[in-house]
Scaffold this active site. Structure first.
Site, PDB file in Angstrom:
ATOM      1  N   CYS A 103     -15.980 -29.421 -49.814  1.00 48.14           N
ATOM      2  CA  CYS A 103     -16.905 -30.496 -49.464  1.00 48.14           C
ATOM      3  C   CYS A 103     -16.031 -31.647 -49.020  1.00 48.14           C
ATOM      4  O   CYS A 103     -15.366 -32.274 -49.831  1.00 48.14           O
ATOM      5  CB  CYS A 103     -17.793 -30.912 -50.631  1.00 48.14           C
ATOM      6  SG  CYS A 103     -18.871 -32.290 -50.191  1.00 48.14           S
TER       7      CYS A 103
ATOM      8  N   CYS B 160     -17.740 -35.507 -50.448  1.00 47.20           N
ATOM      9  CA  CYS B 160     -17.870 -36.036 -51.808  1.00 47.20           C
ATOM     10  C   CYS B 160     -17.850 -34.951 -52.867  1.00 47.20           C
ATOM     11  O   CYS B 160     -18.282 -35.174 -53.975  1.00 47.20           O
ATOM     12  CB  CYS B 160     -19.146 -36.845 -51.928  1.00 47.20           C
ATOM     13  SG  CYS B 160     -20.598 -35.857 -51.625  1.00 47.20           S
ATOM     14  N   SER B 161     -17.343 -33.781 -52.554  1.00 47.70           N
ATOM     15  CA  SER B 161     -17.202 -32.739 -53.564  1.00 47.70           C
ATOM     16  C   SER B 161     -18.526 -32.151 -54.052  1.00 47.70           C
ATOM     17  O   SER B 161     -18.685 -31.884 -55.233  1.00 47.70           O
ATOM     18  CB  SER B 161     -16.382 -33.228 -54.763  1.00 47.70           C
ATOM     19  OG  SER B 161     -15.247 -33.920 -54.332  1.00 47.70           O
ATOM     20  N   CYS B 162     -19.476 -31.961 -53.159  1.00 41.36           N
ATOM     21  CA  CYS B 162     -20.655 -31.181 -53.510  1.00 41.36           C
ATOM     22  C   CYS B 162     -20.168 -29.788 -53.920  1.00 41.36           C
ATOM     23  O   CYS B 162     -19.172 -29.305 -53.406  1.00 41.36           O
ATOM     24  CB  CYS B 162     -21.602 -31.024 -52.316  1.00 41.36           C
ATOM     25  SG  CYS B 162     -22.402 -32.548 -51.847  1.00 41.36           S
TER      26      CYS B 162
END
Lengths: 115, 204
Positions: free
Chosen positions: B104, B107-109
């Site tokens: 991601c 934002c690090s989904c």
């Protein structure tokens, strides 16, 4: 979910490094489940926080992730007028007094601030 | 220490979270029991074992695999794994010619429902950018060296769609039960930075 006794475990150990990270994580999910913001709104604010932190010199190696998470939560809470800067400030000082008035090892209650 | 009869002052981060939490609870915007339930779920009940079970089932049951590739959200729901943010899950199948990698960039989904919470490296800036710009080098750092003719596909998660990699089933596992197969499925293999474990990893 105990069907498999030797489930692969996370070699990183705990998913949260400190309790406040878990609380901040849970608050965002709880507010979202209450319908106070969409998940898309949340990821937009979080992405912005992460980008700004990087621009401000954070090497952003993953260990500061929940700090960005918390900042994004604060922004969204203000944006949605769920609280205000002054209200949060007053509350922070109240917690500080509560800690100061609580003997070591005892649970900390907010009421202790006014003792 | 002169002040050891008082509680140590908390960190600024702790104070900020406590302030938010106590105010939101007082205003009735957050139910403390629901909050505890959420935290307990993510700390104790979801993790890569969910994804491993999904993969092992897909390896064993062609109908389930077909369903998983067509509508992963519904297929994993049938095993009791439901996303809380209404996000869709999509499964990317590795083949002898294609290797899939999930990232991601923003934002690090992450597919929490099937993998739990992401490891620190997944959230780091270097992984988020390099997985896209030089995936082969990133894979090599995880000890995963693919043959040149294998193409790498990189999937960038969003708030609406999360991805899970279906690794190749290791050879020498004919007739294995789903339960035994699941031991071969590591978290990293479902992100795509590694392959499924060798059969030697499991006691025979």
């Amino acid at each position: 979910m105990t069907d498999f006794p030797f489930q692969p475990h996370d070699e990183e150990g705990l998913v949260f490094n400190e309790p406040w990270e878990a609380q901040a994580f849970g608050l965002v999910l709880a507010l979202h489940e209450q319908g106070l913001f969409s998940w898309n709104e949340w990821t937009t604010v979080l992405s912005r926080e992460i980008t700004e932190a990087q621009q401000a010199g954070d090497p952003d190696l993953g260990n500061t992730y929940y700090q960005h998470w918390l900042k994004a939560l604060e922004h969204l809470v203000l944006e949605k007028k769920l609280s205000s800067i002054s209200e949060l400030d007053v509350r922070k000082n109240k917690w500080l007094r509560a800690y100061a008035n609580t003997p070591h090892g005892k649970p900390i209650h907010l009421e202790a601030a006014d003792r | 220490m002169p002040h050891d009869h008082h509680t140590e002052p908390p960190s600024d981060l702790e104070l900020r979270v406590k302030s938010l939490e106590s105010l939101l609870v007082e205003k009735g915007l957050v139910n403390p029991e629901a909050l505890n339930e959420i935290i307990d779920t993510y700390e104790n009940k979801v993790g890569p074992m969910n994804g491993a079970r999904v993969v092992a089932k897909a390896w064993s049951d062609p109908e389930f695999k077909e369903w998983l590739l067509r509508d992963a959200t519904a297929a994993v729901k049938s095993l009791g794994y439901v996303g809380r943010q209404g996000e869709h899950l999509q499964v990317a199948e590795n083949t002898p010619k294609i290797h899939n990698l999930v990232v991601c960039t923003l934002c690090s989904c992450y597919p929490w429902t099937v993998l739990g919470l992401p490891p620190a490296w997944y959230k780091s800036a270097p992984y988020r950018s390099r997985a896209v710009s030089e995936p082969r080098a990133v894979l090599a750092e995880f000890g995963t060296v693919l043959e040149q003719q294998v193409n790498i596909r990189v999937w960038d998660s969003t708030s609406e769609v999360r991805y899970l990699v279906l690794p190749l089933r290791p050879t020498g596992t004919d007739g294995w039960s789903e339960e035994r197969l699941s031991h071969l499925v590591s978290r990293n293999s479902m992100i795509g930075v590694e392959l499924a474990r060798d059969t030697e990893a499991v006691d025979t």
